[in-house]
Design a protein around this motif. Structure first.
Motif, mmCIF file in Angstrom:
data_model
loop_
_atom_site.group_PDB
_atom_site.id
_atom_site.type_symbol
_atom_site.label_atom_id
_atom_site.label_comp_id
_atom_site.label_asym_id
_atom_site.label_seq_id
_atom_site.Cartn_x
_atom_site.Cartn_y
_atom_site.Cartn_z
ATOM 1 N N LEU A 1 50.688 12.217 43.375
ATOM 2 C CA LEU A 1 51.032 11.715 44.725
ATOM 3 C C LEU A 1 49.844 10.923 45.835
ATOM 4 O O LEU A 1 50.851 9.767 45.809
ATOM 5 C CB LEU A 1 50.990 13.573 45.973
ATOM 6 C CG LEU A 1 52.335 14.045 44.849
ATOM 7 C CD1 LEU A 1 52.180 15.460 45.821
ATOM 8 C CD2 LEU A 1 53.148 13.214 45.858
ATOM 9 N N SER A 2 48.916 11.368 44.855
ATOM 10 C CA SER A 2 47.900 10.328 45.658
ATOM 11 C C SER A 2 48.395 9.040 45.448
ATOM 12 O O SER A 2 47.975 7.644 46.085
ATOM 13 C CB SER A 2 46.093 10.978 45.525
ATOM 14 O OG SER A 2 45.477 9.958 46.108
ATOM 15 N N ALA A 3 48.653 8.833 43.806
ATOM 16 C CA ALA A 3 48.478 7.694 42.940
ATOM 17 C C ALA A 3 50.030 6.215 44.024
ATOM 18 O O ALA A 3 49.780 5.358 43.833
ATOM 19 C CB ALA A 3 48.400 7.470 41.678
ATOM 20 N N ASP A 4 51.020 7.124 44.136
ATOM 21 C CA ASP A 4 52.048 6.684 44.072
ATOM 22 C C ASP A 4 52.185 6.145 45.454
ATOM 23 O O ASP A 4 52.628 5.358 45.965
ATOM 24 C CB ASP A 4 53.266 7.465 44.319
ATOM 25 C CG ASP A 4 54.456 6.978 43.939
ATOM 26 O OD1 ASP A 4 54.223 5.598 42.957
ATOM 27 O OD2 ASP A 4 55.340 7.348 44.026
ATOM 28 N N GLN A 5 51.388 6.604 46.493
ATOM 29 C CA GLN A 5 50.295 5.819 47.272
ATOM 30 C C GLN A 5 49.819 4.357 47.320
ATOM 31 O O GLN A 5 49.517 4.157 48.741
ATOM 32 C CB GLN A 5 50.072 7.116 48.364
ATOM 33 C CG GLN A 5 50.624 8.138 48.891
ATOM 34 C CD GLN A 5 50.412 8.988 50.251
ATOM 35 O OE1 GLN A 5 50.943 8.060 50.848
ATOM 36 N NE2 GLN A 5 49.884 10.507 50.516
ATOM 37 N N GLY A 6 49.427 4.693 46.779
ATOM 38 C CA GLY A 6 48.302 3.623 46.649
ATOM 39 C C GLY A 6 46.962 3.563 46.490
ATOM 40 O O GLY A 6 46.195 2.548 46.720
ATOM 41 N N PHE A 7 46.358 4.980 46.420
ATOM 42 C CA PHE A 7 45.195 5.034 45.816
ATOM 43 C C PHE A 7 44.181 4.705 44.744
ATOM 44 O O PHE A 7 44.710 5.789 44.161
ATOM 45 C CB PHE A 7 45.213 6.756 46.789
ATOM 46 C CG PHE A 7 42.998 7.075 47.294
ATOM 47 C CD1 PHE A 7 43.172 6.996 48.248
ATOM 48 C CD2 PHE A 7 42.709 7.767 46.368
ATOM 49 C CE1 PHE A 7 41.636 6.851 48.662
ATOM 50 C CE2 PHE A 7 41.773 7.931 46.209
ATOM 51 C CZ PHE A 7 40.610 7.607 48.126
ATOM 52 N N THR A 8 43.833 3.799 44.969
ATOM 53 C CA THR A 8 43.782 3.464 43.952
ATOM 54 C C THR A 8 42.281 4.114 42.763
ATOM 55 O O THR A 8 42.832 4.505 41.857
ATOM 56 C CB THR A 8 42.519 2.194 43.633
ATOM 57 O OG1 THR A 8 41.314 1.910 45.006
ATOM 58 C CG2 THR A 8 43.711 0.896 44.523
ATOM 59 N N GLU A 9 41.612 5.253 43.603
ATOM 60 C CA GLU A 9 40.643 5.630 42.940
ATOM 61 C C GLU A 9 41.612 6.905 41.410
ATOM 62 O O GLU A 9 41.541 7.731 41.226
ATOM 63 C CB GLU A 9 39.535 6.800 44.053
ATOM 64 C CG GLU A 9 38.365 5.420 43.950
ATOM 65 C CD GLU A 9 38.245 5.039 42.800
ATOM 66 O OE1 GLU A 9 37.508 6.100 42.083
ATOM 67 O OE2 GLU A 9 37.897 4.146 43.223
ATOM 68 N N ALA A 10 43.015 7.006 42.367
ATOM 69 C CA ALA A 10 44.146 8.341 41.724
ATOM 70 C C ALA A 10 44.755 7.510 40.680
ATOM 71 O O ALA A 10 44.892 8.277 39.789
ATOM 72 C CB ALA A 10 44.596 9.039 43.117
ATOM 73 N N GLN A 11 45.006 6.417 40.660
ATOM 74 C CA GLN A 11 45.221 6.164 39.982
ATOM 75 C C GLN A 11 44.849 5.232 38.475
ATOM 76 O O GLN A 11 44.971 5.737 37.683
ATOM 77 C CB GLN A 11 46.001 4.177 40.585
ATOM 78 C CG GLN A 11 46.716 3.946 41.280
ATOM 79 C CD GLN A 11 47.559 2.984 42.350
ATOM 80 O OE1 GLN A 11 46.055 2.703 42.079
ATOM 81 N NE2 GLN A 11 48.310 2.636 42.754
ATOM 82 N N VAL A 12 43.255 5.409 38.660
ATOM 83 C CA VAL A 12 42.620 5.379 37.757
ATOM 84 C C VAL A 12 41.686 6.728 36.905
ATOM 85 O O VAL A 12 42.229 6.803 36.032
ATOM 86 C CB VAL A 12 41.386 4.335 37.802
ATOM 87 C CG1 VAL A 12 40.569 4.629 37.163
ATOM 88 C CG2 VAL A 12 41.812 2.894 38.951
ATOM 89 N N ALA A 13 42.318 7.854 37.786
ATOM 90 C CA ALA A 13 41.721 8.774 37.053
ATOM 91 C C ALA A 13 43.377 9.759 36.860
ATOM 92 O O ALA A 13 43.178 10.367 35.461
ATOM 93 C CB ALA A 13 41.219 10.511 38.753
ATOM 94 N N LEU A 14 44.496 9.228 37.079
ATOM 95 C CA LEU A 14 45.753 9.374 36.199
ATOM 96 C C LEU A 14 45.985 8.970 35.022
ATOM 97 O O LEU A 14 45.914 9.550 34.065
ATOM 98 C CB LEU A 14 46.571 9.212 37.435
ATOM 99 C CG LEU A 14 48.412 9.043 36.794
ATOM 100 C CD1 LEU A 14 48.330 10.723 37.044
ATOM 101 C CD2 LEU A 14 48.591 8.796 38.226
ATOM 102 N N GLY A 15 45.205 7.716 35.319
ATOM 103 C CA GLY A 15 45.289 6.726 33.615
ATOM 104 C C GLY A 15 44.298 7.878 32.826
ATOM 105 O O GLY A 15 44.974 7.992 31.828
#
Length: 268
Positions: free
Chosen positions: A189-203
């Motif tokens: 949910l956070s990554a899909d809003q563009g929060f980069t730390e969440a995007q990296v953590a999800l990856g």
């Protein structure tokens, strides 16, 4: 007392640039420039008549200097009028003005009261601030239960940073029982809003494949997206993962990343 959220990044949002604060909160509140008359005198007339959204936009214009000069005091005056009507976004922003002494005399207690009023109405960023306040003991006594309660509320209200914070708590088992699927859900949910730390953590979570098979393609997608924002760890992870991917996998990851980025640009 030990840190309430040792693995969680919780930043005092009032320290951010106030210009960004105005843009972010007005957009999150769904206040569009086209929603009110574009002509200056009509906007002011709407604000004077008691239209809280007009008052909020007028405050932004005074803050940004659209009428000739940067005027935080006049911005605060119009924010106060909107806040007095119970407008949660105005309460949120004005609360931060009081915390920083911007356009008003600094009043930490008054600022916190405004933020709490906005948070009680469900304003996501105000709820996030209340989580920060209880986590750090800023204006209130530190309280782990209240920190967690407000973090949950802010995450459920759509605050991307709080969603990331809650995901971190779930993944590490800090303050809550460890729950990897729930942590992944909040990261998504956070990554899909563009929060980069969440995007990296999800990856990184997708690469590790905890509780499910690793997914290099989806991980690569999120590293690539975060990399477009110049996130250093994303670029490092991307370089590492592509060494183990086929050309077809890399093309698919690039396609997914482009689809996401295009969808985001369409929202602006």
């Amino acid at each position: 007392m030990t840190e309430l959220c040792p693995n969680t990044e919780v930043v005092p949002m009032f320290k951010r640039l106030f210009q960004f604060l105005f843009f972010a909160y007005l957009l999150l509140a769904g206040v569009q420039h086209s929603a009110l008359p574009e002509v200056e005198h009509e906007l002011k007339a709407a604000a004077r008549s008691g239209d809280a959204e007009a008052q909020l936009i007028l405050a932004r214009k005074y803050f940004e200097g659209d009428f000739g000069s940067h005027d935080p005091a006049e911005a605060a005056r119009w924010l106060q009028r909107a806040a007095d009507q119970g407008n949660a976004d105005a309460q949120n922003i004005l609360g931060r003005f009081y915390l920083a002494g911007l356009g008003v005399e600094r009043d930490a207690a008054g600022g916190l009261a405004l933020l709490r009023a906005a948070a009680d109405q469900g304003q996501p960023q105000a709820q996030a601030y209340m989580a920060y306040a209880y986590g750090q003991g800023d204006g209130v006594e530190r309280n782990a239960a209240e920190f967690l309660r407000w973090t949950r509320k802010a995450a459920q209200s759509g605050d991307a940073r709080s969603q990331y914070n809650l995901a971190t708590l779930c993944l590490t088992g800090s303050l809550v029982p460890q729950d990897v699927p729930e942590g992944r859900r909040w990261l998504e949910l956070s990554a899909d809003q563009g929060f980069t730390e969440a995007q990296v953590a999800l990856g990184e979570l997708l690469i590790r494949g905890i509780n499910q098979p690793p997914d290099r393609v989806e991980a690569c997608k999120w590293f690539a997206i975060a990399g477009t924002k110049g996130h250093p760890r994303a670029e490092q992870r991307l370089n590492q993962i592509v060494e183990h991917m086929t050309k077809e996998e890399m093309n698919e990851a690039a396609h997914r990343a482009n689809v996401w980025l295009q969808a985001q640009s369409g929202l602006r």
